[in-house]
Design a protein around this motif. Structure first.
Motif, PDB file in Angstrom:
ATOM      1  N   THR A 268      42.341  51.802  45.140  1.00 60.27           N
ATOM      2  CA  THR A 268      42.236  50.343  45.120  1.00 60.27           C
ATOM      3  C   THR A 268      43.351  49.719  45.940  1.00 60.27           C
ATOM      4  O   THR A 268      43.133  48.744  46.670  1.00 60.27           O
ATOM      5  N   LEU A 269      44.549  50.266  45.828  1.00 60.51           N
ATOM      6  CA  LEU A 269      45.679  49.761  46.604  1.00 60.51           C
ATOM      7  C   LEU A 269      45.397  49.861  48.096  1.00 60.51           C
ATOM      8  O   LEU A 269      45.705  48.933  48.863  1.00 60.51           O
TER       9      LEU A 269
ATOM     10  N   THR B 131      43.014  43.311  40.530  1.00 56.44           N
ATOM     11  CA  THR B 131      43.532  44.437  39.761  1.00 56.44           C
ATOM     12  C   THR B 131      43.767  45.631  40.681  1.00 56.44           C
ATOM     13  O   THR B 131      42.889  46.006  41.456  1.00 56.44           O
ATOM     14  N   VAL B 132      44.969  46.208  40.587  1.00 56.02           N
ATOM     15  CA  VAL B 132      45.274  47.476  41.251  1.00 56.02           C
ATOM     16  C   VAL B 132      45.373  48.527  40.153  1.00 56.02           C
ATOM     17  O   VAL B 132      46.305  48.508  39.348  1.00 56.02           O
TER      18      VAL B 132
ATOM     19  N   GLY C 104      46.011  38.704  56.912  1.00 53.84           N
ATOM     20  CA  GLY C 104      47.385  38.262  57.094  1.00 53.84           C
ATOM     21  C   GLY C 104      47.977  37.540  55.909  1.00 53.84           C
ATOM     22  O   GLY C 104      48.918  36.750  56.050  1.00 53.84           O
ATOM     23  N   ILE C 105      47.451  37.809  54.725  1.00 52.60           N
ATOM     24  CA  ILE C 105      47.921  37.152  53.498  1.00 52.60           C
ATOM     25  C   ILE C 105      48.208  38.227  52.457  1.00 52.60           C
ATOM     26  O   ILE C 105      47.367  39.109  52.249  1.00 52.60           O
ATOM     27  N   PRO C 106      49.362  38.180  51.788  1.00 53.05           N
ATOM     28  CA  PRO C 106      49.591  39.149  50.705  1.00 53.05           C
ATOM     29  C   PRO C 106      48.661  38.865  49.529  1.00 53.05           C
ATOM     30  O   PRO C 106      48.411  37.710  49.182  1.00 53.05           O
ATOM     31  N   ALA C 107      48.148  39.919  48.939  1.00 57.91           N
ATOM     32  CA  ALA C 107      47.237  39.771  47.805  1.00 57.91           C
ATOM     33  C   ALA C 107      48.025  39.590  46.513  1.00 57.91           C
ATOM     34  O   ALA C 107      49.005  40.294  46.260  1.00 57.91           O
ATOM     35  N   LYS C 108      47.591  38.636  45.694  1.00 53.71           N
ATOM     36  CA  LYS C 108      48.148  38.494  44.342  1.00 53.71           C
ATOM     37  C   LYS C 108      47.495  39.567  43.470  1.00 53.71           C
ATOM     38  O   LYS C 108      46.261  39.627  43.377  1.00 53.71           O
ATOM     39  N   VAL C 109      48.319  40.417  42.853  1.00 45.48           N
ATOM     40  CA  VAL C 109      47.755  41.533  42.100  1.00 45.48           C
ATOM     41  C   VAL C 109      48.400  41.665  40.726  1.00 45.48           C
ATOM     42  O   VAL C 109      49.542  41.242  40.508  1.00 45.48           O
ATOM     43  N   HIS C 110      47.620  42.257  39.822  1.00 38.29           N
ATOM     44  CA  HIS C 110      48.108  42.708  38.529  1.00 38.29           C
ATOM     45  C   HIS C 110      47.900  44.212  38.484  1.00 38.29           C
ATOM     46  O   HIS C 110      46.815  44.704  38.813  1.00 38.29           O
ATOM     47  N   ILE C 111      48.930  44.947  38.098  1.00 38.55           N
ATOM     48  CA  ILE C 111      48.881  46.399  38.067  1.00 38.55           C
ATOM     49  C   ILE C 111      48.345  46.849  36.709  1.00 38.55           C
ATOM     50  O   ILE C 111      48.885  46.485  35.664  1.00 38.55           O
ATOM     51  N   LYS C 112      47.274  47.640  36.734  1.00 36.20           N
ATOM     52  CA  LYS C 112      46.674  48.149  35.496  1.00 36.20           C
ATOM     53  C   LYS C 112      47.223  49.544  35.221  1.00 36.20           C
ATOM     54  O   LYS C 112      47.154  50.435  36.072  1.00 36.20           O
ATOM     55  N   VAL C 113      47.781  49.728  34.022  1.00 32.19           N
ATOM     56  CA  VAL C 113      48.285  51.043  33.630  1.00 32.19           C
ATOM     57  C   VAL C 113      47.498  51.534  32.422  1.00 32.19           C
ATOM     58  O   VAL C 113      47.111  50.758  31.547  1.00 32.19           O
TER      59      VAL C 113
ATOM     60  N   GLU D 242      44.741  30.107  37.246  1.00 34.17           N
ATOM     61  CA  GLU D 242      44.780  31.449  37.819  1.00 34.17           C
ATOM     62  C   GLU D 242      43.571  32.237  37.321  1.00 34.17           C
ATOM     63  O   GLU D 242      43.212  32.160  36.136  1.00 34.17           O
ATOM     64  N   VAL D 243      42.968  32.980  38.230  1.00 34.34           N
ATOM     65  CA  VAL D 243      41.813  33.812  37.884  1.00 34.34           C
ATOM     66  C   VAL D 243      42.146  35.264  38.197  1.00 34.34           C
ATOM     67  O   VAL D 243      42.638  35.573  39.290  1.00 34.34           O
ATOM     68  N   LEU D 244      41.896  36.141  37.246  1.00 29.58           N
ATOM     69  CA  LEU D 244      42.156  37.569  37.395  1.00 29.58           C
ATOM     70  C   LEU D 244      40.845  38.343  37.290  1.00 29.58           C
ATOM     71  O   LEU D 244      40.134  38.226  36.291  1.00 29.58           O
ATOM     72  N   ILE D 245      40.536  39.125  38.331  1.00 31.93           N
ATOM     73  CA  ILE D 245      39.388  40.026  38.278  1.00 31.93           C
ATOM     74  C   ILE D 245      39.852  41.328  37.635  1.00 31.93           C
ATOM     75  O   ILE D 245      40.714  42.017  38.171  1.00 31.93           O
TER      76      ILE D 245
END
Length: 345
Positions: free
Chosen positions: A100-101, A94-95, A112-121, A70-73
């Motif tokens: 960004t959202l 990153t959201v 047509g593809i859901p994005a894999k995201v990590h929520i930044k708080v 897995e790669v996270l930007i």
């Protein structure tokens, strides 16, 4: 000057970290060309040890994704077209804001593809991220994006601001993060996302901060805790040796004057290689266990050291960084900067 990388040291550091943080996952931070160590080298070496690779840009993500993890930007992408590319490649985004959202929603709609995201708080770094104190205003927007199939939340994360210097504030950030994670789990009806806040120092100092995953950069490369090994080894070659008289100046601007007769050596390393001129007068090289102090101003492609009392000769190697040697003055120049800066010409 020469730079070499020690893959065995990198693996040993990863194992040391895993022994400390397990059962948490390891996210290897390879942003900015893996702190100057090379993305491909680090990802290939660590592909059996890391669950995630964290990077800063889409271009680096494309280099990291080939290693099957897995790669996270970590930084937000503001271009819809770039976001579409990342979604199609299965890269985690990153959201960090409603802006960004919005970009990710438009990209998801188009491909047509859901994005894999990590929520930044934002728990106190005051940099990127949704403010914890305003969660009731941004969380409904995330929930709506999930329901519409635009995003698939894989993780939620924050970042320690002072894990190595302020334990009280670090713990405050942690408690804020735990609170917002619990709020999100209840509001979204899910506890499947990976929670991560700890950096190298935060994780190795207190394992309770490891949570589901730890993002380690500096420790992987050999710094920040005992029992770690420097991965990058930097050496320089002696170009000339000479003896100069007391009272003679050394280098640009006559910034250093010899108090006594001194043997000096000229080395093939300077600020063009990443040895910052700001370090002038504070660098120490190693030669067979002897410390050689750098004199005067660091030049573009050369540095001068005091080699009095040694048998150092033209063609010999001296060490700037290895497993035992790291010469930077605390508070003036960080190990992060030097590792990123030092590079082969």
């Amino acid at each position: 000057m020469d730079i070499t990388m020690d893959g065995n040291a990198l693996v040993a550091n990863a194992q040391t970290i895993l022994n400390k943080i397990q059962p948490a996952k390891l996210c290897a931070v390879v942003k900015n060309n893996a702190y100057g160590h090379g993305i491909e080298f680090v990802c290939n070496t660590l592909k059996q040890y890391a669950d995630y690779f964290a990077i800063g840009t889409l271009d680096e993500a494309k280099r990291a994704i080939q290693f099957g993890k897995e790669v996270l930007i970590l930084l937000p992408i503001l271009s819809v077209q770039d976001t579409i590319q990342a979604i199609k490649l299965g890269i985690n985004l990153t959201v960090d804001s409603l802006q960004t959202l919005s970009v990710i929603k438009h990209a998801s709609q188009q491909c047509g593809i859901p994005a894999k995201v990590h929520i930044k708080v934002d728990t106190g770094m005051s940099r990127l991220g949704f403010l914890c104190s305003q969660k009731s205003s941004w969380l409904p927007q995330l929930s709506k994006a999930i329901d519409n199939g635009y995003i698939d939340i894989k993780g939620v994360f924050s970042h320690f601001a002072a894990a190595d210097t302020n334990k009280d504030f670090t713990h405050l950030q942690y408690t804020r993060f735990v609170s917002v994670c619990e709020y999100m789990q209840k509001a979204l009806g899910s506890n499947q996302f990976v929670r991560h806040i700890a950096n190298s120092c935060g994780a190795l100092d207190n394992n309770c901060y490891s949570m589901d995953m730890v993002r380690c950069g500096l420790a992987l490369y050999g710094y920040g805790a005992p029992n770690l090994i420097a991965v990058k080894n930097v050496s320089a070659t002696v170009l000339e040796r000479k003896r100069i008289k007391a009272g003679q100046c050394v280098g640009y601007e006559c910034a250093f004057t010899c108090a006594n007769d001194t043997d000096i050596a000229v080395l093939d390393i300077g600020y063009a290689h990443g040895l910052s001129r700001a370090l002038s007068g504070n660098v120490v090289f190693d030669y067979n266990g002897r410390k050689l102090k750098q004199l005067g101003k660091i030049c573009m492609a050369m540095s001068i050291v005091d080699c009095t009392g040694t048998n150092l000769q033209v063609g010999d190697k001296v060490t700037l960084i290895d497993a035992q040697c790291f010469p930077y003055p605390q508070g003036q120049y960080s190990v992060y900067e030097l590792l990123c800066d030092l590079r082969q010409q």
